[in-house]
Design a protein around this motif. Structure first.
Motif, PDB file in Angstrom:
ATOM      1  N   THR B   2       0.824  -1.208   0.000  1.00 40.30           N
ATOM      2  CA  THR B   2       0.000   0.000   0.000  1.00 40.30           C
ATOM      3  C   THR B   2       0.857   1.258   0.000  1.00 40.30           C
ATOM      4  OG1 THR B   2      -0.106  -0.196   2.375  1.00 40.30           O
ATOM      5  CG2 THR B   2      -1.987  -1.047   1.139  1.00 40.30           C
ATOM      6  N   ASP B   3       2.132   1.057   0.363  1.00 36.71           N
ATOM      7  CA  ASP B   3       2.969   2.240   0.531  1.00 36.71           C
ATOM      8  C   ASP B   3       3.904   2.456  -0.666  1.00 36.71           C
ATOM      9  OD1 ASP B   3       5.507   0.738   2.688  1.00 36.71           O
ATOM     10  OD2 ASP B   3       4.320  -0.079   1.049  1.00 36.71           O
ATOM     11  N   VAL B   4       3.472   2.024  -1.835  1.00 33.11           N
ATOM     12  CA  VAL B   4       4.320   2.189  -3.025  1.00 33.11           C
ATOM     13  C   VAL B   4       4.420   3.673  -3.374  1.00 33.11           C
ATOM     14  CG1 VAL B   4       4.549   1.680  -5.461  1.00 33.11           C
ATOM     15  CG2 VAL B   4       3.626  -0.026  -3.918  1.00 33.11           C
ATOM     16  N   SER B   5       5.640   4.123  -3.546  1.00 29.71           N
ATOM     17  CA  SER B   5       5.810   5.511  -3.954  1.00 29.71           C
ATOM     18  C   SER B   5       5.428   5.624  -5.420  1.00 29.71           C
ATOM     19  CB  SER B   5       7.272   5.934  -3.771  1.00 29.71           C
ATOM     20  OG  SER B   5       7.505   7.106  -4.523  1.00 29.71           O
ATOM     21  N   HIS B   6       4.577   6.561  -5.743  1.00 29.43           N
ATOM     22  CA  HIS B   6       4.151   6.701  -7.133  1.00 29.43           C
ATOM     23  C   HIS B   6       5.250   7.274  -8.003  1.00 29.43           C
ATOM     24  CE1 HIS B   6       3.150  10.466  -5.026  1.00 29.43           C
ATOM     25  NE2 HIS B   6       3.635  11.001  -6.114  1.00 29.43           N
ATOM     26  N   ARG B   7       6.353   7.689  -7.393  1.00 27.31           N
ATOM     27  CA  ARG B   7       7.465   8.218  -8.188  1.00 27.31           C
ATOM     28  C   ARG B   7       8.334   7.097  -8.756  1.00 27.31           C
ATOM     29  NH1 ARG B   7       7.512  12.414  -4.316  1.00 27.31           N
ATOM     30  NH2 ARG B   7       7.036  14.417  -5.279  1.00 27.31           N
ATOM     31  N   ALA B   9       9.777   4.030 -10.811  1.00 25.65           N
ATOM     32  CA  ALA B   9       9.560   3.575 -12.186  1.00 25.65           C
ATOM     33  C   ALA B   9       9.099   2.123 -12.205  1.00 25.65           C
ATOM     34  CB  ALA B   9      10.847   3.721 -12.979  1.00 25.65           C
ATOM     35  N   GLY B  10       9.395   1.410 -11.134  1.00 28.91           N
ATOM     36  CA  GLY B  10       9.065  -0.015 -11.129  1.00 28.91           C
ATOM     37  C   GLY B  10       8.372  -0.447  -9.860  1.00 28.91           C
ATOM     38  N   LEU B  11       7.869  -1.673  -9.929  1.00 25.63           N
ATOM     39  CA  LEU B  11       7.177  -2.257  -8.784  1.00 25.63           C
ATOM     40  C   LEU B  11       7.420  -3.757  -8.847  1.00 25.63           C
ATOM     41  CD1 LEU B  11       5.113  -2.114  -6.451  1.00 25.63           C
ATOM     42  CD2 LEU B  11       3.299  -2.164  -8.180  1.00 25.63           C
ATOM     43  N   LEU B  12       7.488  -4.350  -7.673  1.00 30.34           N
ATOM     44  CA  LEU B  12       7.879  -5.749  -7.593  1.00 30.34           C
ATOM     45  C   LEU B  12       6.809  -6.542  -6.870  1.00 30.34           C
ATOM     46  CD1 LEU B  12      10.325  -7.621  -7.997  1.00 30.34           C
ATOM     47  CD2 LEU B  12      11.083  -6.932  -5.735  1.00 30.34           C
ATOM     48  N   ARG B  13       6.479  -7.713  -7.408  1.00 29.40           N
ATOM     49  CA  ARG B  13       5.572  -8.615  -6.700  1.00 29.40           C
ATOM     50  C   ARG B  13       6.267  -9.948  -6.502  1.00 29.40           C
ATOM     51  NH1 ARG B  13       0.561  -7.866 -10.420  1.00 29.40           N
ATOM     52  NH2 ARG B  13      -0.151  -5.812  -9.773  1.00 29.40           N
ATOM     53  N   VAL B  14       6.180 -10.484  -5.292  1.00 33.68           N
ATOM     54  CA  VAL B  14       6.777 -11.788  -5.000  1.00 33.68           C
ATOM     55  C   VAL B  14       5.651 -12.760  -4.667  1.00 33.68           C
ATOM     56  CG1 VAL B  14       8.338 -13.083  -3.520  1.00 33.68           C
ATOM     57  CG2 VAL B  14       8.883 -10.720  -4.117  1.00 33.68           C
ATOM     58  N   ASP B  15       5.639 -13.894  -5.349  1.00 36.91           N
ATOM     59  CA  ASP B  15       4.691 -14.953  -5.002  1.00 36.91           C
ATOM     60  C   ASP B  15       5.328 -15.744  -3.859  1.00 36.91           C
ATOM     61  OD1 ASP B  15       3.270 -17.289  -4.747  1.00 36.91           O
ATOM     62  OD2 ASP B  15       2.997 -17.599  -6.892  1.00 36.91           O
ATOM     63  N   THR B  16       4.827 -15.522  -2.657  1.00 29.39           N
ATOM     64  CA  THR B  16       5.504 -16.106  -1.483  1.00 29.39           C
ATOM     65  C   THR B  16       5.319 -17.617  -1.412  1.00 29.39           C
ATOM     66  OG1 THR B  16       3.583 -15.483  -0.187  1.00 29.39           O
ATOM     67  CG2 THR B  16       5.505 -14.047  -0.043  1.00 29.39           C
ATOM     68  N   ASP B  17       4.359 -18.174  -2.158  1.00 28.81           N
ATOM     69  CA  ASP B  17       4.240 -19.631  -2.184  1.00 28.81           C
ATOM     70  C   ASP B  17       5.329 -20.262  -3.042  1.00 28.81           C
ATOM     71  OD1 ASP B  17       2.182 -19.871  -0.501  1.00 28.81           O
ATOM     72  OD2 ASP B  17       0.680 -20.460  -1.985  1.00 28.81           O
ATOM     73  N   GLU B  18       5.765 -19.525  -4.064  1.00 25.20           N
ATOM     74  CA  GLU B  18       6.746 -20.076  -5.007  1.00 25.20           C
ATOM     75  C   GLU B  18       8.181 -19.780  -4.567  1.00 25.20           C
ATOM     76  OE1 GLU B  18       5.581 -19.445  -9.048  1.00 25.20           O
ATOM     77  OE2 GLU B  18       7.505 -20.092  -9.836  1.00 25.20           O
ATOM     78  N   ALA B  28      21.169  -9.398  -6.124  1.00 23.89           N
ATOM     79  CA  ALA B  28      21.244  -8.844  -7.474  1.00 23.89           C
ATOM     80  C   ALA B  28      20.662  -7.435  -7.578  1.00 23.89           C
ATOM     81  CB  ALA B  28      20.501  -9.766  -8.444  1.00 23.89           C
ATOM     82  N   CYS B  29      19.707  -7.103  -6.733  1.00 24.19           N
ATOM     83  CA  CYS B  29      18.962  -5.848  -6.872  1.00 24.19           C
ATOM     84  C   CYS B  29      19.888  -4.628  -6.811  1.00 24.19           C
ATOM     85  CB  CYS B  29      17.914  -5.752  -5.770  1.00 24.19           C
ATOM     86  SG  CYS B  29      17.000  -4.200  -5.812  1.00 24.19           S
ATOM     87  N   PRO B  30      19.990  -3.855  -7.903  1.00 23.67           N
ATOM     88  CA  PRO B  30      20.919  -2.697  -7.876  1.00 23.67           C
ATOM     89  C   PRO B  30      20.567  -1.653  -6.807  1.00 23.67           C
ATOM     90  CG  PRO B  30      20.376  -3.301 -10.128  1.00 23.67           C
ATOM     91  CD  PRO B  30      19.441  -4.080  -9.239  1.00 23.67           C
ATOM     92  N   PRO B  31      19.299  -1.231  -6.672  1.00 24.84           N
ATOM     93  CA  PRO B  31      19.024  -0.234  -5.625  1.00 24.84           C
ATOM     94  C   PRO B  31      18.807  -0.843  -4.239  1.00 24.84           C
ATOM     95  CG  PRO B  31      17.077  -0.517  -7.004  1.00 24.84           C
ATOM     96  CD  PRO B  31      18.119  -1.462  -7.526  1.00 24.84           C
ATOM     97  N   LYS B  32      18.961  -2.155  -4.133  1.00 22.40           N
ATOM     98  CA  LYS B  32      18.841  -2.857  -2.832  1.00 22.40           C
ATOM     99  C   LYS B  32      17.499  -2.564  -2.153  1.00 22.40           C
ATOM    100  CE  LYS B  32      22.859  -4.737  -3.167  1.00 22.40           C
ATOM    101  NZ  LYS B  32      22.755  -6.021  -3.838  1.00 22.40           N
ATOM    102  N   VAL B  33      16.432  -2.876  -2.854  1.00 23.84           N
ATOM    103  CA  VAL B  33      15.116  -2.629  -2.260  1.00 23.84           C
ATOM    104  C   VAL B  33      14.353  -3.934  -2.012  1.00 23.84           C
ATOM    105  CG1 VAL B  33      14.884  -0.303  -3.172  1.00 23.84           C
ATOM    106  CG2 VAL B  33      14.076  -2.234  -4.556  1.00 23.84           C
ATOM    107  N   GLY B  52       9.161  -1.849  -0.586  1.00 21.32           N
ATOM    108  CA  GLY B  52       8.007  -0.962  -0.686  1.00 21.32           C
ATOM    109  C   GLY B  52       8.238   0.275  -1.518  1.00 21.32           C
ATOM    110  N   ALA B  53       9.499   0.635  -1.715  1.00 24.21           N
ATOM    111  CA  ALA B  53       9.790   1.825  -2.516  1.00 24.21           C
ATOM    112  C   ALA B  53      11.183   1.709  -3.107  1.00 24.21           C
ATOM    113  CB  ALA B  53       9.707   3.073  -1.646  1.00 24.21           C
TER     114      ALA B  53
END
Lengths: 489, 91
Positions: B2-7, B9-18, B28-33, B52-53
């Motif tokens: 819910t707290d995704v910053s609208h600024r 450029a990207g958004l990430l979803r993780v399927d926690t079952d998989e 691997a994540c360059p911005p370490k988020v 979250g951002a």
């Protein structure tokens, strides 16, 4: 929340369409692969699926699965699939490509498969310049079988068969397959890539796509070797094993393009497909030849035709039970087959085996509808109970078969065999108690054959004595159960 | 989230079952988020979780993830109204 307009999102990267939406290998865990956390196969599968999507070749792709952890690739890729015998994937790929020239054929192999038992197949497929794509996953060890030394194992690297580290004097040098194949004239494209960091992974994805594209363009033999982490067998964390690829493995196996003749290669005209199978006997001049004479039964051989499935957890002696039965049949002069079947996963496991005994030659060792099911635990009962031949038997290791288990039309002997064996001296003899009951069903198999089989397979005298007692006990349980049935009837 | 910053450029979803919690995406994540969640999924794995951002939508986490569909990366569909300097971390 904010005065600025809502952002709409579009999917940039998600599960490629060339994967099945669910994986029907087992009843459980259909949403995840069977690979360990951090396994390179998953990453390479994804690159391959993405490339298949991008080139729009899903409908004409045939993937040849090897032997190794990736043996189950056909459960994941929604393409044509063939699973080949160990090391033979390039030979099978050759056959598929030649019989279906318009197909895109991918031979997916590990280093144990490709560089050891399959070294001849890959060498000759490359030398013939078969227009296929080979994905060669190199993790420098035999992983599925528990970490034995492979031809690609690094100098100094320990494995279960090189516990003091591979030495050049004893085990020779790591085999550089890509360099070896690059000495041949026919291959069009050979590149070695790694999964050691982001940059390497991105390059690997490009190389996989290129190797496929070459085949779409009909250029010739392409191979991509991918240095891939195996955290479980290397005994490292996924991140450590990724670094090990980059910092250690790459020193022995330098990354880079070893062959690139794609510019000079001519796109080959699609070859003429082969004649239909029905014409082959005429072409090779055997159209009139009869089939081999039927084998005739020996008078001394007991009349028996039995198909058995034995299933349970690993460690319950499932395979030994089947082996003793098959050996006893062999001793009695019967045709027999014993086919063990267990998963490739290193984590958790069940095992089962198929046993056939017959006076006639056995066409297939697979037992899909057993006359007798030996279910050593409840999951095995649930899995196989509906496959038992009507009128057949289920021997179940439990007080009673669960009420929701459909065992109609078959006889059931449910006893706490583990407890019974424990009372005899050791719970591990439960398999032999169950075998005793099974032998009572297969009444024609002489006890002398069983004794001699058991003597060959169980060397420890203490265990042999216990197993013999267990067999007697099992036979008695079955006789009592039958007597009860006949009284009741 | 819910707290995704609208600024972003990207958004990430993780399927926690998989997700099997291997942590390769976190590395691997360059911005370490991406972080490792403290709680366990039904199969006993700690799973990756988007902080979250800060996602740039580069997609490298998707490529290094060994599970076919554990990660989905989304990108903002249209140009952002205002770009805050320094929001998009680079590797």
């Amino acid at each position: 929340m904010s005065s600025e307009p809502e952002v709409t999102w579009e999917i940039a990267s998600s599960k490629p369409a060339s994967f099945y939406s669910t994986y029907e290998r087992k009843d459980e865990l259909q949403h995840a692969t069977h690979y360990c956390p951090g396994c390179g196969h998953g990453i390479i599968h994804k690159m391959l699926a993405q490339a298949i999507d991008e080139l729009s070749i899903q409908d004409r792709t045939v993937l040849i699965s090897p032997v190794g952890c990736s043996v189950f690739a056909y459960y994941y890729f929604d393409v044509g699939n063939v699973q080949a015998a160990h090391g033979r994937a390039p030979a099978v790929a050759t056959a598929v490509k030649r019989s279906r020239p318009g197909s895109i054929v991918i031979s997916y192999q590990g280093d144990g498969d490709l560089s050891a038992i399959g070294s001849a197949e890959i060498l000759h497929a490359a030398n013939r310049g078969e227009p296929i794509t080979v994905i060669f996953v190199n993790n420098a060890i035999y992983s599925m079988t528990g970490g034995q030394m492979a031809p690609t194992t690094l100098l100094g690297q320990t494995s279960t068969t090189s516990p003091r580290g591979r030495s050049a004097a004893h085990e020779g040098y790591p085999l550089h397959v890509s360099e070896l194949l690059a000495t041949l004239e026919a291959p069009v494209y050979i590149e070695r890539v790694g999964l050691g960091d982001n940059k390497q992974v991105a390059q690997a994805a490009r190389a996989v796509r290129r190797a496929l594209e070459n085949q779409v363009r009909g250029l010739g033999f392409s191979l991509v070797e991918i240095l891939s982490p195996c955290p479980t067998i290397w005994k490292m964390s996924p991140v450590e094993s990724q670094r090990w690829v980059r910092d250690v493995m790459e020193k022995t196996f330098p990354l880079g393009v070893l062959r690139d003749h794609t510019q000079a290669a001519q796109s080959e005209a699609v070859p003429i497909p082969p004649p239909p199978l029905s014409m082959i006997p005429g072409i090779v001049g055997v159209a009139d030849a009869g089939l081999p004479a039927e084998m005739t039964g020996d008078a001394d051989v007991p009349a028996l035709d039995l198909q058995v499935r034995v299933a349970g957890f690993g460690g319950q002696g499932v395979l030994l039970l089947g082996e003793v039965l098959a050996e006893a049949g062999l001793d009695a002069g019967l045709e027999v087959s014993w086919l063990p079947s267990y998963g490739p996963e290193m984590r958790s496991g069940t095992s089962n085996c198929h046993v056939r005994l017959s006076r006639e030659p056995i066409d297939s060792p697979l037992v899909t509808h057993p006359d007798v099911l030996v279910a050593m635990n409840e999951p095995s009962l649930r899995k196989f109970c509906s496959t038992v031949h009507p009128g057949g038997w289920i021997l179940y290791n439990g007080e009673a078969s669960p009420e929701d288990c459909d065992c109609r039309g078959v006889h059931v002997l449910a006893r706490p065999f583990t407890q019974i064996a424990n009372n005899l001296g050791d719970a591990r003899a439960a398999n032999m108690v169950m075998l005793g009951a099974l032998l009572e069903i297969a009444g024609n198999l002489p006890q002398s054959s069983v004794d001699s089989a058991l003597g060959r397979l169980v060397r420890n005298p203490k265990w042999l004595a216990l197993d013999e007692t267990a067999l007697v006990c099992g036979r008695r349980l079955m006789r009592e159960a039958r007597a009860e049935v006949s009284h009741a009837g | 989230m819910t707290d995704v910053s609208h600024r972003d450029a990207g958004l990430l979803r993780v399927d926690t079952d998989e997700c099997k919690g291997c942590g390769l995406c976190i590395e691997a994540c360059p911005p370490k988020v991406i972080r490792m969640d403290e709680s366990l999924n039904p199969y006993g794995y700690r799973t990756a979780r988007y902080a979250g951002a800060g996602c740039t939508g580069c997609g490298i986490c998707f490529l290094v993830c060994p599970e076919p569909g554990a990660i989905t990366v989304l990108r903002a569909a249209r140009p952002r109204q205002s770009t805050a300097p320094g929001q998009q971390a680079r590797p």
